[in-house]
Design a protein around this motif. Structure first.
Motif, PDB file in Angstrom:
ATOM      1  N   ASN A  43       0.759  -1.082   0.016  1.00 31.88           N
ATOM      2  CA  ASN A  43      -0.085  -0.002  -0.190  1.00 31.88           C
ATOM      3  C   ASN A  43       0.787   1.392  -0.068  1.00 31.88           C
ATOM      4  N   GLU A  44       2.232   1.204   0.047  1.00 32.87           N
ATOM      5  CA  GLU A  44       3.107   2.406   0.136  1.00 32.87           C
ATOM      6  C   GLU A  44       4.059   2.422  -1.119  1.00 32.87           C
ATOM      7  N   LEU A  45       4.646   1.060  -1.360  1.00 32.56           N
ATOM      8  CA  LEU A  45       5.573   1.215  -2.496  1.00 32.56           C
ATOM      9  C   LEU A  45       5.124   1.702  -3.814  1.00 32.56           C
ATOM     10  N   PRO A  46       3.875   1.276  -4.222  1.00 31.78           N
ATOM     11  CA  PRO A  46       3.354   1.529  -5.609  1.00 31.78           C
ATOM     12  C   PRO A  46       2.825   3.048  -5.671  1.00 31.78           C
ATOM     13  N   THR A  47       3.176   3.755  -4.530  1.00 27.42           N
ATOM     14  CA  THR A  47       2.550   5.198  -4.615  1.00 27.42           C
ATOM     15  C   THR A  47       3.491   6.194  -4.738  1.00 27.42           C
ATOM     16  N   ASP A  48       2.986   7.630  -4.322  1.00 30.22           N
ATOM     17  CA  ASP A  48       3.746   8.567  -4.450  1.00 30.22           C
ATOM     18  C   ASP A  48       4.424   9.070  -2.893  1.00 30.22           C
ATOM     19  N   GLU A  49       4.328   7.901  -2.112  1.00 27.96           N
ATOM     20  CA  GLU A  49       4.728   8.313  -0.699  1.00 27.96           C
ATOM     21  C   GLU A  49       6.348   7.507  -0.522  1.00 27.96           C
ATOM     22  N   ALA A  50       6.809   6.455  -0.953  1.00 30.47           N
ATOM     23  CA  ALA A  50       7.669   5.713  -0.860  1.00 30.47           C
ATOM     24  C   ALA A  50       8.255   5.001  -2.029  1.00 30.47           C
ATOM     25  N   VAL A  51       9.698   4.828  -1.913  1.00 32.01           N
ATOM     26  CA  VAL A  51      10.548   3.859  -2.808  1.00 32.01           C
ATOM     27  C   VAL A  51      11.384   3.156  -1.904  1.00 32.01           C
ATOM     28  N   ASN A  52      11.791   1.783  -2.479  1.00 28.80           N
ATOM     29  CA  ASN A  52      12.881   0.906  -1.967  1.00 28.80           C
ATOM     30  C   ASN A  52      13.541   0.654  -2.792  1.00 28.80           C
ATOM     31  N   GLY A  53      15.070   0.701  -2.889  1.00 31.02           N
ATOM     32  CA  GLY A  53      15.942   0.324  -3.701  1.00 31.02           C
ATOM     33  C   GLY A  53      16.558  -1.042  -3.735  1.00 31.02           C
ATOM     34  N   TRP A  54      15.967  -1.806  -2.876  1.00 30.95           N
ATOM     35  CA  TRP A  54      16.432  -3.212  -2.904  1.00 30.95           C
ATOM     36  C   TRP A  54      16.278  -3.981  -4.064  1.00 30.95           C
ATOM     37  N   GLY A  55      16.881  -4.853  -4.555  1.00 36.35           N
ATOM     38  CA  GLY A  55      16.520  -5.669  -5.908  1.00 36.35           C
ATOM     39  C   GLY A  55      16.100  -7.033  -5.659  1.00 36.35           C
ATOM     40  N   ASP A  56      15.516  -7.117  -4.459  1.00 34.90           N
ATOM     41  CA  ASP A  56      14.799  -8.572  -4.005  1.00 34.90           C
ATOM     42  C   ASP A  56      13.811  -8.782  -4.855  1.00 34.90           C
ATOM     43  N   ALA A  57      13.630  -9.970  -5.247  1.00 37.69           N
ATOM     44  CA  ALA A  57      12.598 -10.250  -6.603  1.00 37.69           C
ATOM     45  C   ALA A  57      11.251 -10.100  -5.897  1.00 37.69           C
ATOM     46  N   GLY A  58      10.529  -9.346  -6.710  1.00 34.06           N
ATOM     47  CA  GLY A  58       9.434  -8.682  -6.433  1.00 34.06           C
ATOM     48  C   GLY A  58       8.999  -7.368  -5.749  1.00 34.06           C
ATOM     49  N   VAL A  59      10.234  -6.747  -5.250  1.00 33.36           N
ATOM     50  CA  VAL A  59      10.056  -5.582  -5.087  1.00 33.36           C
ATOM     51  C   VAL A  59      10.245  -4.557  -5.905  1.00 33.36           C
ATOM     52  N   PRO A  60      10.952  -4.391  -6.899  1.00 31.90           N
ATOM     53  CA  PRO A  60      11.042  -3.430  -7.862  1.00 31.90           C
ATOM     54  C   PRO A  60       9.429  -3.373  -8.686  1.00 31.90           C
ATOM     55  N   ASN A  61       8.913  -4.425  -8.716  1.00 30.78           N
ATOM     56  CA  ASN A  61       7.420  -4.511  -9.423  1.00 30.78           C
ATOM     57  C   ASN A  61       6.604  -3.658  -9.043  1.00 30.78           C
ATOM     58  N   PHE A  62       6.460  -3.238  -7.661  1.00 28.05           N
ATOM     59  CA  PHE A  62       5.722  -2.479  -6.955  1.00 28.05           C
ATOM     60  C   PHE A  62       5.862  -0.888  -7.496  1.00 28.05           C
ATOM     61  N   HIS A  63       7.177  -0.676  -7.544  1.00 20.29           N
ATOM     62  CA  HIS A  63       7.364   0.812  -8.386  1.00 20.29           C
ATOM     63  C   HIS A  63       6.834   1.124  -9.617  1.00 20.29           C
ATOM     64  N   GLN A  64       7.400  -0.208 -10.368  1.00 23.44           N
ATOM     65  CA  GLN A  64       7.030  -0.408 -11.593  1.00 23.44           C
ATOM     66  C   GLN A  64       5.463  -0.371 -12.006  1.00 23.44           C
ATOM     67  N   MET A  65       4.871  -0.997 -11.194  1.00 23.67           N
ATOM     68  CA  MET A  65       3.419  -1.395 -11.070  1.00 23.67           C
ATOM     69  C   MET A  65       3.094  -2.389 -12.243  1.00 23.67           C
ATOM     70  N   ASP A  66       3.871  -3.542 -12.259  1.00 26.30           N
ATOM     71  CA  ASP A  66       4.237  -4.737 -13.226  1.00 26.30           C
ATOM     72  C   ASP A  66       4.035  -5.790 -12.732  1.00 26.30           C
ATOM     73  N   TRP A  67       3.361  -5.970 -11.261  1.00 17.27           N
ATOM     74  CA  TRP A  67       3.661  -7.012 -10.588  1.00 17.27           C
ATOM     75  C   TRP A  67       2.623  -8.206 -11.369  1.00 17.27           C
ATOM     76  N   SER A  68       3.158  -9.541 -10.915  1.00 18.64           N
ATOM     77  CA  SER A  68       2.108 -10.604 -11.626  1.00 18.64           C
ATOM     78  C   SER A  68       1.584 -11.387 -10.457  1.00 18.64           C
ATOM     79  N   ALA A  69       0.942 -12.451 -10.933  1.00 16.51           N
ATOM     80  CA  ALA A  69       0.331 -13.443  -9.770  1.00 16.51           C
ATOM     81  C   ALA A  69       1.252 -14.266  -9.122  1.00 16.51           C
TER      82      ALA A  69
END
Length: 539
Positions: free
Chosen positions: A89-115
């Motif tokens: 609820n925070e990482l896909p928004t204008d309030e937060a970013v996280n630079g970790w490259g853990d699998a799945g984390v960048p997808n929330f910024h990119q808003m391209d998550w999958s099932a």
């Protein structure tokens, strides 16, 4: 005050299933074995089981930060509820970013998550597991229902189950409604059916829960039911296409008239008390009077790599001195975008040589700027890209650190529902035609702003109050508390190109994305094991 979470370590069972064959339905002969029969032998023992239900929103297993997890095959620390709430609820928004490259984390910024995203799977499992815990408790505690305390316990379990379903409905839409322990594969319910279920449960338990303020800290009372009703009614038009703003006003007023109050005076007798809501002694420094429902933590007795430990450690890096925040290091992960910083432009009191703000009169602007870049060029492990947020700390009101002498785990409780949210719910519902009073809405907003500024110099009047102002005020007041995605969806800003922020949709300046992403996909693992489930549209 941490009673419930200390008790959770005494509870060694998860969800008990009844065997289908009588010859398997036996009790152990070893007198040292603690069985489900023992757990529900009395009201006192049942209270220990109740603690496990509350712990489901704070802890991740039976032995502490790692080992013997509730959910296997996932990183245990990353499967904790409030940490997952931040990610979803925070990482896909204008309030937060996280630079970790853990699998799945960048997808929330990119808003391209999958099932197949691990974090979506973890949240689904965490919430479904909580429902199972609650169902098991309700089924077993019913035999003790003649005890008044147990009646309260069952009502609390029903609230916690409804709370879990409110997030399943928000994140995933159409999920099964399950109200008893069963090995049968459940059928999928519609979002409308889930909303109706949650609403009905809350309307019923509001009269079964203890009175306002009548129970110990850490447990819910009837005000929690009113507050959650306020929340779901505010989102009803988004979730089920039904205008329930008048109901939101009604239940917000009930909360505001209860024994819970905005904390306006800090432990030192000063008027600026916002920061004390997020300190290590927020269960006793006055903040607890504002907290309607919390996830409770203790650096010794309830340890996890999620919770407030995550919120503090992951926000420390660069030139920051970890000991100033009561911990022994930083994980250099979470920062803010300039879009959140810009919400405080009217409160800037100092800027650097490049004209970027470094100090604000609004105490909610808890940004660390030294050595940090205002602009984020790219989301990477470079922690200095973006201002840091120091809202959560492992420091007590007197300046001492939390209980863990090693400063490895944090004491700070995480508010899940607090009065300030209800003030903002009321104001928005009034503006959306729910009735109520514009004058009262302005008064409630000004109470929050007076606390933030320490005086009335930045109060607003009725002409300033509009929906976009309330949305910005929610960002200022509730930042990093797990609301932003839901808020942006309600305003129609989450996927559209109407409102952009850095790296929305994976683009440096932000782009609109497909509207189906207002819902997360049902995890692939769930669809695999339950053929009664179908995937959300677009995935």
């Amino acid at each position: 005050m941490k009673y419930l979470y200390k008790l959770s370590y005494l509870v060694v069972f998860a969800v008990m299933f009844t065997a289908c064959m009588d010859d398997l339905d036996q009790s152990p002969t070893d007198p040292d074995v603690f069985t489900e029969e023992d757990v529900f032998a009395s009201a006192d023992e049942a209270k220990s089981a109740l603690a496990k239900l509350y712990a489901g929103f704070a802890l991740t297993g039976q032995t502490g930060p790692a080992g013997d997890p509730d959910i296997t095959n996932l990183d245990e620390g990353a499967s904790q509820f409030t940490r997952l709430l931040f990610v979803l609820n925070e990482l896909p928004t204008d309030e937060a970013v996280n630079g970790w490259g853990d699998a799945g984390v960048p997808n929330f910024h990119q808003m391209d998550w999958s099932a197949g995203n691990d974090f979506l799977e973890a949240m689904y499992y965490r919430l479904a597991l909580e429902v199972s815990y609650c169902n098991s408790f309700i089924d077993n505690a019913t035999a003790l229902n003649s005890d008044t305390d147990v009646q309260y316990y069952i009502a609390e379990a029903r609230f916690l189950r409804a709370y879990a379903y409110s997030y399943l409905m928000d994140f995933f839409g159409n999920v099964p409604i399950v109200t008893s322990v069963s090995t049968d594969l459940p059928m999928q319910s519609t979002r409308e059916e889930i909303f109706t279920f949650v609403e009905a449960e809350l309307l019923e338990v509001q009269d079964l829960l203890p009175d306002s303020g009548a129970t110990e800290y850490g447990r819910v009372d009837k005000v929690a039911a009113w507050a959650l009703l306020s929340r779901i009614y505010l989102n009803a038009e988004t979730w089920i296409g039904e205008n329930r703003y008048s109901d939101c006003v009604t239940y917000s007023e009930m909360v505001i008239s209860s024994s819970y109050q905005i904390n306006t005076t800090d432990a030192n007798g000063n008027g600026n008390a916002y920061d004390e809501l997020f300190l290590a002694d927020n269960d006793s420094n006055g903040a607890q009077n504002e907290f309607i429902f919390t996830a409770n933590f203790d650096g010794i007795n309830s340890t996890t790599y999620g919770g407030s430990t995550y919120l503090v450690f992951a926000a420390i890096g660069g030139d920051m001195v970890a000991s100033e925040y009561g911990v022994n290091g930083g994980w250099a992960g979470n920062r803010v975008t300039k879009s959140l910083v810009e919400k405080f432009n009217d409160a800037i009191t100092a800027s650097d040589s490049d004209g970027y703000p470094t100090a604000w009169s609004d105490s909610r602007a808890m940004f660390y700027t030294e050595g940090q870049n205002y602009e984020i060029e790219t989301i990477s492990n470079t922690f200095t890209d973006g201002y840091a947020n120091v809202k959560f700390k492992n420091i007590k009101s007197d300046g001492s650190t939390g209980n863990d002498v090693n400063q490895t785990f944090v004491d700070t409780d995480v508010p899940l529902i607090r009065v300030a949210e209800i003030y903002l719910n009321y104001a928005e519902a009034v503006l959306r035609g729910g009735g109520g009073s514009n004058t009262n809405a302005v008064t409630y907003i000004n109470e929050l702003r007076e606390r933030a500024y320490g005086n009335s110099s930045n109060n607003i009047n009725a002409t300033n109050l509009n929906l976009d102002f309330v949305l910005d005020e929610r960002a200022r007041e509730l930042q990093w508390e797990g609301f932003r995605r839901t808020d942006l969806i309600r305003y129609g800003y989450f996927t559209s190109s109407t409102y952009l922020w850095p790296f929305k949709g994976g683009a440096a300046n932000g782009v609109g994305i497909s509207s189906y992403r207002v819902l997360y996909p049902i995890p692939t693992s769930i669809l695999t094991v339950n053929p009664n489930m179908t995937q959300n549209s677009g995935y």
